[in-house]
Write an enzyme that holds these catalytic residues in place. Structure first.
Site, PDB file in Angstrom:
ATOM      1  N   CYS A  27      36.153  42.488  48.022  1.00  0.00           N
ATOM      2  CA  CYS A  27      37.000  43.250  47.101  1.00  0.00           C
ATOM      3  C   CYS A  27      38.441  43.052  47.532  1.00  0.00           C
ATOM      4  O   CYS A  27      38.826  41.962  47.937  1.00  0.00           O
ATOM      5  CB  CYS A  27      36.600  44.729  47.082  1.00  0.00           C
ATOM      6  SG  CYS A  27      36.755  45.572  48.679  1.00  0.00           S
TER       7      CYS A  27
ATOM      8  N   ARG B 129      42.318  41.396  38.004  1.00  0.00           N
ATOM      9  CA  ARG B 129      42.698  40.939  39.349  1.00  0.00           C
ATOM     10  C   ARG B 129      41.857  39.744  39.764  1.00  0.00           C
ATOM     11  O   ARG B 129      42.345  38.820  40.415  1.00  0.00           O
ATOM     12  CB  ARG B 129      42.557  42.079  40.360  1.00  0.00           C
ATOM     13  CG  ARG B 129      43.668  43.107  40.268  1.00  0.00           C
ATOM     14  CD  ARG B 129      43.517  44.190  41.320  1.00  0.00           C
ATOM     15  NE  ARG B 129      43.660  43.662  42.671  1.00  0.00           N
ATOM     16  CZ  ARG B 129      43.408  44.362  43.774  1.00  0.00           C
ATOM     17  NH1 ARG B 129      42.971  45.614  43.674  1.00  0.00           N
ATOM     18  NH2 ARG B 129      43.569  43.833  44.960  1.00  0.00           N
TER      19      ARG B 129
END
Length: 282
Positions: free
Chosen positions: A239, A179
């Site tokens: 995050c 990611r």
């Protein structure tokens, strides 16, 4: 009280008048991620005397972004209802793969509560070692909790954008490598792939041993070193939605660095058409 406490220490301390044990299990609504009912799991089995902190409800209701810090008065009321007072020591645990006790730890720190610890190994270790568990709901007596917001613990979009030019703070991303690089599309519709330019990557799971306990000392420091983070310098963690960023912030705390956390994280940055995005390795 240490920031990371052992199960045997907690077993000895249970019942102390100034100790509050809190189950902070949370399953973020991430497409394809593990699903659980944290409240039902708590009622089925929890550490005696523990209360359940509902992180899903403990978020800012005036934003579309997930899991943002609530207003101070909302947070204070929630803590009071859980029986957490100004003078109490708080020990947090969870049973979530996202290690959500760290998010609860960071929230309490962000509102001025310093006597807060995480139970090493969480509920799984407590149960595996044969410590007592109980079931059902807990109804604690209300206590006074005064929230004192610490702005140094939190970063917003404007501050993160300004940091692109100044590079005054290191930025460390807790998401998985795919990611971060953009090789894997973001699971949220309308959110770009990649990462904040100049940021580094340390997947949060790397901070734990195979048995679920936290790495500490040299083993923990080695993970930050491998991510090219200098813990003697200012640090901001990020995050997907501000949850696992708290894991990195707690790990940094164990090593003496009081990191800030970008609360909007990639849910905000990646969905903003005006923000700069980078792909590939750090």
């Amino acid at each position: 009280m240490d920031a990371l406490v052992r199960t045997d220490w907690l077993a000895d301390e249970l019942g102390a008048d100034d100790l509050r044990v809190v189950d902070a299990t949370f399953y973020p609504a991430v497409p394809g991620a593990p699903i659980g009912d944290a409240a039902a799991e708590f009622e089925a089995a929890h550490i005696p005397g523990a209360v359940f902190m509902d992180l899903a409800a403990m978020a800012d209701r005036d934003t579309h972004l997930p899991s943002m810090l609530p207003p101070a008065d909302q947070f204070a009321a929630a803590m009071s209802a859980l029986g957490i007072g100004d003078a109490d020591r708080v020990v947090l645990y969870d049973r979530s793969p996202y290690r959500t006790a760290a998010r609860a730890w960071w929230m309490l720190q962000a509102f001025g509560k310093s006597e807060v610890a995480i139970l090493d190994g969480g509920f799984a270790k407590w149960q595996d070692e044969g410590h007592p568990v109980t079931r059902g709901a807990e109804r604690p007596a209300r206590r006074r909790f005064a929230a004192h917001p610490d702005k140094e613990r939190v970063r917003n979009l404007a501050q993160m954008a300004a940091n692109l030019d100044t590079a005054a703070e290191q930025v460390l991303d807790a998401r998985g490598a795919a990611r971060f690089t953009g090789d894997e599309p973001d699971p949220h519709h309308g959110t770009a792939s990649g990462h904040i330019p100049g940021s580094k990557n340390l997947p949060y799971a790397r901070l734990f041993n195979p048995d679920g306990t936290w790495k500490t000392a040299d083993a923990l420091r080695a993970e930050f070193d491998a991510a090219e983070i200098d813990l003697a310098k200012p640090l901001v963690t990020t995050c997907g939605s501000g949850i696992t960023a708290a894991v990195l912030a707690f790990g940094a705390h164990l090593l003496g660095n009081e990191a800030a956390l970008y609360d909007g994280s990639w849910s905000e940055w990646g969905a903003d058409p005006a923000s700069l995005k980078a792909t590939g390795p750090a």
